[in-house]
Structures are given as C-alpha cells and as structure tokens.
Write a protein that holds these residues in place. Sequence first.
Motif, PDB file in Angstrom:
ATOM      1  N   LEU A  82       0.824  -1.211   0.000  1.00  0.00           N
ATOM      2  CA  LEU A  82       0.000   0.000   0.000  1.00  0.00           C
ATOM      3  C   LEU A  82       0.863   1.268   0.000  1.00  0.00           C
ATOM      4  O   LEU A  82       0.546   2.252  -0.681  1.00  0.00           O
ATOM      5  CB  LEU A  82      -0.930  -0.015   1.206  1.00  0.00           C
ATOM      6  CG  LEU A  82      -2.040  -1.074   1.190  1.00  0.00           C
ATOM      7  CD1 LEU A  82      -2.804  -1.059   2.505  1.00  0.00           C
ATOM      8  CD2 LEU A  82      -2.986  -0.858   0.016  1.00  0.00           C
ATOM      9  N   ILE A  83       1.941   1.250   0.758  1.00  0.00           N
ATOM     10  CA  ILE A  83       2.816   2.433   0.814  1.00  0.00           C
ATOM     11  C   ILE A  83       3.530   2.638  -0.522  1.00  0.00           C
ATOM     12  O   ILE A  83       3.704   3.780  -0.984  1.00  0.00           O
ATOM     13  CB  ILE A  83       3.813   2.290   1.974  1.00  0.00           C
ATOM     14  CG1 ILE A  83       3.070   2.421   3.307  1.00  0.00           C
ATOM     15  CG2 ILE A  83       4.905   3.348   1.883  1.00  0.00           C
ATOM     16  CD1 ILE A  83       3.935   2.194   4.524  1.00  0.00           C
ATOM     17  N   VAL A  84       3.937   1.555  -1.186  1.00  0.00           N
ATOM     18  CA  VAL A  84       4.556   1.688  -2.510  1.00  0.00           C
ATOM     19  C   VAL A  84       3.565   2.267  -3.507  1.00  0.00           C
ATOM     20  O   VAL A  84       3.910   3.145  -4.323  1.00  0.00           O
ATOM     21  CB  VAL A  84       5.082   0.320  -2.975  1.00  0.00           C
ATOM     22  CG1 VAL A  84       5.483   0.371  -4.447  1.00  0.00           C
ATOM     23  CG2 VAL A  84       6.285  -0.105  -2.136  1.00  0.00           C
ATOM     24  N   LEU A  85       2.316   1.790  -3.472  1.00  0.00           N
ATOM     25  CA  LEU A  85       1.294   2.343  -4.366  1.00  0.00           C
ATOM     26  C   LEU A  85       1.066   3.830  -4.096  1.00  0.00           C
ATOM     27  O   LEU A  85       0.932   4.631  -5.029  1.00  0.00           O
ATOM     28  CB  LEU A  85      -0.016   1.558  -4.208  1.00  0.00           C
ATOM     29  CG  LEU A  85      -0.022   0.141  -4.766  1.00  0.00           C
ATOM     30  CD1 LEU A  85      -1.349  -0.544  -4.444  1.00  0.00           C
ATOM     31  CD2 LEU A  85       0.234   0.151  -6.265  1.00  0.00           C
ATOM     32  N   ALA A  86       1.007   4.191  -2.817  1.00  0.00           N
ATOM     33  CA  ALA A  86       0.818   5.607  -2.479  1.00  0.00           C
ATOM     34  C   ALA A  86       1.994   6.456  -2.952  1.00  0.00           C
ATOM     35  O   ALA A  86       1.809   7.576  -3.453  1.00  0.00           O
ATOM     36  CB  ALA A  86       0.631   5.753  -0.965  1.00  0.00           C
ATOM     37  N   VAL A 137      -5.558   7.565   0.678  1.00  0.00           N
ATOM     38  CA  VAL A 137      -6.201   6.371   1.242  1.00  0.00           C
ATOM     39  C   VAL A 137      -5.203   5.234   1.355  1.00  0.00           C
ATOM     40  O   VAL A 137      -5.135   4.536   2.390  1.00  0.00           O
ATOM     41  CB  VAL A 137      -7.413   5.964   0.382  1.00  0.00           C
ATOM     42  CG1 VAL A 137      -7.940   4.595   0.809  1.00  0.00           C
ATOM     43  CG2 VAL A 137      -8.526   7.002   0.502  1.00  0.00           C
ATOM     44  N   PHE A 138      -4.394   5.013   0.328  1.00  0.00           N
ATOM     45  CA  PHE A 138      -3.399   3.940   0.382  1.00  0.00           C
ATOM     46  C   PHE A 138      -2.364   4.195   1.471  1.00  0.00           C
ATOM     47  O   PHE A 138      -1.966   3.276   2.188  1.00  0.00           O
ATOM     48  CB  PHE A 138      -2.704   3.813  -0.973  1.00  0.00           C
ATOM     49  CG  PHE A 138      -3.543   3.155  -2.022  1.00  0.00           C
ATOM     50  CD1 PHE A 138      -4.609   2.350  -1.676  1.00  0.00           C
ATOM     51  CD2 PHE A 138      -3.270   3.353  -3.365  1.00  0.00           C
ATOM     52  CE1 PHE A 138      -5.402   1.751  -2.636  1.00  0.00           C
ATOM     53  CE2 PHE A 138      -4.047   2.744  -4.344  1.00  0.00           C
ATOM     54  CZ  PHE A 138      -5.116   1.952  -3.974  1.00  0.00           C
ATOM     55  N   ALA A 139      -1.926   5.438   1.605  1.00  0.00           N
ATOM     56  CA  ALA A 139      -0.914   5.750   2.613  1.00  0.00           C
ATOM     57  C   ALA A 139      -1.470   5.562   4.022  1.00  0.00           C
ATOM     58  O   ALA A 139      -0.819   4.943   4.878  1.00  0.00           O
ATOM     59  CB  ALA A 139      -0.416   7.177   2.422  1.00  0.00           C
ATOM     60  N   VAL A 140      -2.662   6.070   4.278  1.00  0.00           N
ATOM     61  CA  VAL A 140      -3.260   5.945   5.611  1.00  0.00           C
ATOM     62  C   VAL A 140      -3.538   4.486   5.943  1.00  0.00           C
ATOM     63  O   VAL A 140      -3.281   4.017   7.066  1.00  0.00           O
ATOM     64  CB  VAL A 140      -4.533   6.801   5.686  1.00  0.00           C
ATOM     65  CG1 VAL A 140      -5.276   6.541   6.996  1.00  0.00           C
ATOM     66  CG2 VAL A 140      -4.198   8.280   5.564  1.00  0.00           C
ATOM     67  N   THR A 141      -4.066   3.738   4.976  1.00  0.00           N
ATOM     68  CA  THR A 141      -4.355   2.320   5.219  1.00  0.00           C
ATOM     69  C   THR A 141      -3.072   1.535   5.441  1.00  0.00           C
ATOM     70  O   THR A 141      -3.011   0.656   6.310  1.00  0.00           O
ATOM     71  CB  THR A 141      -5.135   1.740   4.030  1.00  0.00           C
ATOM     72  OG1 THR A 141      -6.293   2.539   3.777  1.00  0.00           O
ATOM     73  CG2 THR A 141      -5.574   0.321   4.325  1.00  0.00           C
ATOM     74  N   GLY A 142      -2.028   1.833   4.652  1.00  0.00           N
ATOM     75  CA  GLY A 142      -0.763   1.138   4.839  1.00  0.00           C
ATOM     76  C   GLY A 142      -0.153   1.388   6.207  1.00  0.00           C
ATOM     77  O   GLY A 142       0.422   0.478   6.814  1.00  0.00           O
ATOM     78  N   ILE A 143      -0.292   2.593   6.719  1.00  0.00           N
ATOM     79  CA  ILE A 143       0.220   2.897   8.063  1.00  0.00           C
ATOM     80  C   ILE A 143      -0.631   2.235   9.127  1.00  0.00           C
ATOM     81  O   ILE A 143      -0.119   1.741  10.149  1.00  0.00           O
ATOM     82  CB  ILE A 143       0.274   4.416   8.265  1.00  0.00           C
ATOM     83  CG1 ILE A 143       1.302   5.037   7.304  1.00  0.00           C
ATOM     84  CG2 ILE A 143       0.627   4.770   9.701  1.00  0.00           C
ATOM     85  CD1 ILE A 143       1.301   6.542   7.301  1.00  0.00           C
ATOM     86  N   ALA A 144      -1.954   2.190   8.906  1.00  0.00           N
ATOM     87  CA  ALA A 144      -2.860   1.631   9.918  1.00  0.00           C
ATOM     88  C   ALA A 144      -2.684   0.130  10.083  1.00  0.00           C
ATOM     89  O   ALA A 144      -2.781  -0.388  11.207  1.00  0.00           O
ATOM     90  CB  ALA A 144      -4.299   1.959   9.546  1.00  0.00           C
ATOM     91  N   VAL A 145      -2.443  -0.606   9.001  1.00  0.00           N
ATOM     92  CA  VAL A 145      -2.340  -2.067   9.103  1.00  0.00           C
ATOM     93  C   VAL A 145      -0.929  -2.530   9.412  1.00  0.00           C
ATOM     94  O   VAL A 145      -0.714  -3.731   9.613  1.00  0.00           O
ATOM     95  CB  VAL A 145      -2.813  -2.729   7.791  1.00  0.00           C
ATOM     96  CG1 VAL A 145      -4.239  -2.326   7.470  1.00  0.00           C
ATOM     97  CG2 VAL A 145      -1.884  -2.404   6.635  1.00  0.00           C
ATOM     98  N   ALA A 146       0.039  -1.640   9.450  1.00  0.00           N
ATOM     99  CA  ALA A 146       1.428  -2.046   9.680  1.00  0.00           C
ATOM    100  C   ALA A 146       1.622  -2.569  11.086  1.00  0.00           C
ATOM    101  O   ALA A 146       0.984  -2.108  12.044  1.00  0.00           O
ATOM    102  CB  ALA A 146       2.368  -0.862   9.431  1.00  0.00           C
ATOM    103  N   ALA A 147       2.505  -3.538  11.207  1.00  0.00           N
ATOM    104  CA  ALA A 147       2.831  -4.058  12.534  1.00  0.00           C
ATOM    105  C   ALA A 147       3.608  -3.025  13.336  1.00  0.00           C
ATOM    106  O   ALA A 147       3.421  -2.904  14.556  1.00  0.00           O
ATOM    107  CB  ALA A 147       3.637  -5.353  12.396  1.00  0.00           C
ATOM    108  N   CYS A 148       4.469  -2.267  12.669  1.00  0.00           N
ATOM    109  CA  CYS A 148       5.198  -1.170  13.305  1.00  0.00           C
ATOM    110  C   CYS A 148       4.840   0.111  12.561  1.00  0.00           C
ATOM    111  O   CYS A 148       5.354   0.366  11.462  1.00  0.00           O
ATOM    112  CB  CYS A 148       6.706  -1.436  13.257  1.00  0.00           C
ATOM    113  SG  CYS A 148       7.687  -0.125  14.052  1.00  0.00           S
ATOM    114  N   ARG A 149       3.963   0.901  13.115  1.00  0.00           N
ATOM    115  CA  ARG A 149       3.456   2.071  12.419  1.00  0.00           C
ATOM    116  C   ARG A 149       4.520   3.157  12.252  1.00  0.00           C
ATOM    117  O   ARG A 149       4.500   3.906  11.272  1.00  0.00           O
ATOM    118  CB  ARG A 149       2.248   2.636  13.160  1.00  0.00           C
ATOM    119  CG  ARG A 149       1.053   1.687  13.142  1.00  0.00           C
ATOM    120  CD  ARG A 149      -0.128   2.247  13.887  1.00  0.00           C
ATOM    121  NE  ARG A 149      -1.265   1.315  13.821  1.00  0.00           N
ATOM    122  CZ  ARG A 149      -2.418   1.509  14.446  1.00  0.00           C
ATOM    123  NH1 ARG A 149      -2.582   2.608  15.185  1.00  0.00           N
ATOM    124  NH2 ARG A 149      -3.381   0.615  14.335  1.00  0.00           N
TER     125      ARG A 149
END
Length: 306
Positions: A13-17, A191-203
């Motif tokens: 998700l972070i790469v897409l963002a 949306v991709f950036a926020v979702t990628g940060i939210a689901v990360a094991a280490c935010r």
Amino acid sequence: MSPRLRGALSAVLIVLASLLAPCATLAGWAMHGPADTGRYVAAMAPLADDPDVRDAAADRLGAGFAGFVDEATAGPVSGTVRLFVRDAARSFTRTEAFHEGWDAANRTVHAAVLRALRDDGAAGRAVTVDLAPVTERVRDRLAEEHVPFARRIPVRHTAVTVLPAHQADRLRKGYRVLDVAAFWLPLAAVVFAVTGIAVAACRRRAVTAAGIGTALGGALLALAVLVGRRLTVAELPGPVDGPAAGAVYDALTQTLRTASWLLVALGLTVALASWLTGRYGRPPRHRPPAEPHGEPVPPRPTRTRL
C-alpha cells in the motif's frame, strides 16, 4: 492477521501511495495550471521581456510584414528594406503595445484551445482562432503612441489554425482523462498511505517508509520535468525551436517544479520526524531488579539465654 502478512500488505500500500503521489501532482498541475486561462496568461506574461522570446517574435513579425510588403509591391523587397523591417520589429517588441498584444494573443489562443477541448461536439475539427481583434488592438495602441503609418496596418479576419484536427482529438481524450485523474489520484494516494500505516505491525516504520517514498516520488517527478523539457524542445518544428521554446516550457512548468520539490521536502521531513521520534522520543524502560543468583543462605539460629 499475522504480523508478517500485515507488514507485506502495508509495504504494498505504501509503494502504491508513493507511486501515485507524483502522478496526482502532475494531474492536479495540468488541470489547475496550464488548463486555466488566467494562470496561463499570467505565466506567459513575463516572457514578453525575455530576450530569446522577443527575438523569435521579432523574426516572425518581420517576416510577416515583409510578406505583406511583397504583396503590396508585387515583388520581393530589397535587402535594405528587410533589414529595416527587422530592426523595426525588434524595436516594437520593447514597447508596451507588444506586451498588450502578447497577453491578448495568449488569452485568445488559450481560450480557443480550452473551449475546443471541453466541447465533445468539436471532434474532427481543427482549432482555429481569429487574431484580427488582437491586431486591431495593437494597431490602435501604436497609433496612440504616434508611430508612423500605424493606421495603415491591415487588419485581416483570417482563421489561424492552432491545432490540427487529429491533435485536437488526441488532446481532448487526454483532457478528459486528466479531469478524472485530478480528483481520484490524490484521494487514492492518501487512502493507500493511511491504510498502509494503519495495518502495519510497526506504524512508526511505516510512516518513515511513506515519507521516504513520497520524497523519491517528488525527485522522480522533478527528473521527469527535466527530461520532458529536452524531449519537448527537441521535437518542436524549426520555427519555434531554440531558447525561446525552452523559456516557454520553463514558464509553464515552474509551478510543477516547485510542487515536485515540495513533495521531496515534505517526505524527508515526515521521515526524519518519525525517525527522531522513535530514537529519542521513547520513554526509558524500567527494568525489574535482578533476582539474586544461587541458593538463599539460611538464617543463623539465634541463641536464647535461659
């Protein structure tokens, strides 16, 4: 969800963002920069003082006026007359009348192109403009400044082709795509950036990665603008090739270059702040006191007195 799966999903998700950030910036710039007549005219106005642009305009004006003299005299003019016409055209580019004509011509041409791009019924037709009102305005201004023979400048109502039909149809399709992308790409990137940060094991690491990705996307956009300048100027036809075309490209992409470096600065700031917070912002951990090793020593028996 396992931590490994959460980390993989967050990375995707972070790469897409990070990839969508420069694309969203480019689409937003195209729709709110060159596609806006007022901003376009304001960006092009300082070019009236650029030496390369003035020389190119003087050459075109001189050639046009020499052609008019050829028609009036039914024969080619002498080299002395052409030299005089060229010097007069260069002197004209330093007057206020040239500045007004430059702005009026840019406004007229841009409005015509934009109107054609937004009109689906104009498919298959070339984009043409009538520059007679601009010529008349310049003639009146020269007459007010008491320029000799200014009133004799002809005002011809002729349709000047700005874009051929096939190029106009191609740009019309691209304009519709940009109109949609300018809204959805920034939203998808956020949306991709926020979702990628939210689901990360280490935010915290996810925020750092998002910042670095945004900075790399901004640097990639700045490089694309530089490469696009070289390709655009190299592919232009001979009459508009040279430093004047580069000056026009730089004026139009100035906002885009600024936006790309803002992406770099924003991404690096976020990444640095996240890293510093993780390194120096953690509260100190209080370790429990270590337990004594070995077997406890039994207490000595106390003597009691009888």
